[in-house]
Design an enzyme around this catalytic site. Structure first.
Site: not given
Ligand code: URA
Length: 245
Positions: A113
């Site tokens: 993310d």
């Molecule tokens: N899980 C998440 O919530 N975000 C990420 O970036 C990776 C795994």
């Protein structure tokens, strides 16, 4: 040992983003492409494409970029997106400009993310990418998460159960391992890559992830000296480590 692939010099350099075939031909004619200390004269010459090319070939006096297949590890900083199309600063903007023009193109192995930091792999090797993200490979990902509220105590068992169902999904999550660092800090190891998985897992147990950082992919740890935004070319040993958790 198997024979290295061969490529025409002008196609090789055009595919590395040095310019059109015609522009590369002009660079060769001007003596700007040197292999093993000798300026190449023929843009149509067939070159063995080996990983040691950057140590042997220069373009305009600089080592040639690493040829495909190229796999990188990057310390993804916060605030940068993994997608090619999303608005905002992209992971690809942190790489040398010319690399955006490479064919085959580089892409991230899965995504983090925008507000997650840590280890992200980037490759132009499609079969390798699929081998890493394939559920059959069970490549584990380890995250360090800070939580809004202290743990209540039952989370490790819920995550390990293999029956936790995320909102809007119809298949339970595979078992995941939770290690408690302190009441509001955990390490979580998962072997899937579902959308926002770690954040949604904590939401499912009534908590909220405030910061998330990926420390390892398989047996490959984020090197402590790799600064946020920096990248490093992965060696065959690094790639093996991904599959050898
Ligand atoms: N899980 C998440 O919530 N975000 C990420 O970036 C990776 C795994």
């Amino acid at each position: 040992m198997s024979k290295p692939p061969m490529a025409r010099l002008d196609r090789l350099l055009a595919n590395l983003g040095y310019g059109s075939r015609r522009e590369v031909q002009a660079m060769v004619a001007a003596g700007r492409v040197v292999l093993d200390g000798v300026a190449l004269k023929d843009a149509g010459a067939r070159i063995a494409v080996t990983s040691d090319l950057p140590a042997r070939m220069t373009v305009g006096g600089q080592p040639v970029d690493p040829p495909a297949p190229l796999t990188l590890m990057m310390h993804k900083p916060l605030g940068v997106v993994c997608s090619h199309t999303e608005a905002g600063q992209r992971i690809y903007d942190l790489l040398p400009r010319r690399w955006r023009l490479r064919d085959p193109a580089l892409s991230t192995v899965g995504r983090l993310d925008k507000e997650t930091s840590g280890l992200i792999l980037i490759t132009d090797d499609g079969p390798l990418l699929h081998r890493i993200i394939s559920p059959r490979a069970h490549v584990e990902k380890r995250y360090l998460a800070h939580l809004d509220r202290p743990l209540s105590g039952g989370e490790a068992a819920v995550f390990a159960s293999g029956s936790l169902m995320l909102d809007g999904e119809d298949k339970p999550l595979l078992p995941a391992r939770l290690e408690v660092v302190d009441p509001r800090t955990v390490r979580l190891t998962i072997s899937e890559g579902r959308y926002h998985q770690v954040r949604r897992m904590f939401a499912a147990v009534g908590n909220h992830v405030t910061t998330l950082h990926r420390e390892a992919v398989g047996g490959l740890e984020l090197p402590p000296d790799l600064e946020p935004g920096a990248h490093r070319v992965m060696t065959p040993g690094d790639i093996q480590r991904v599959f050898g958790a």
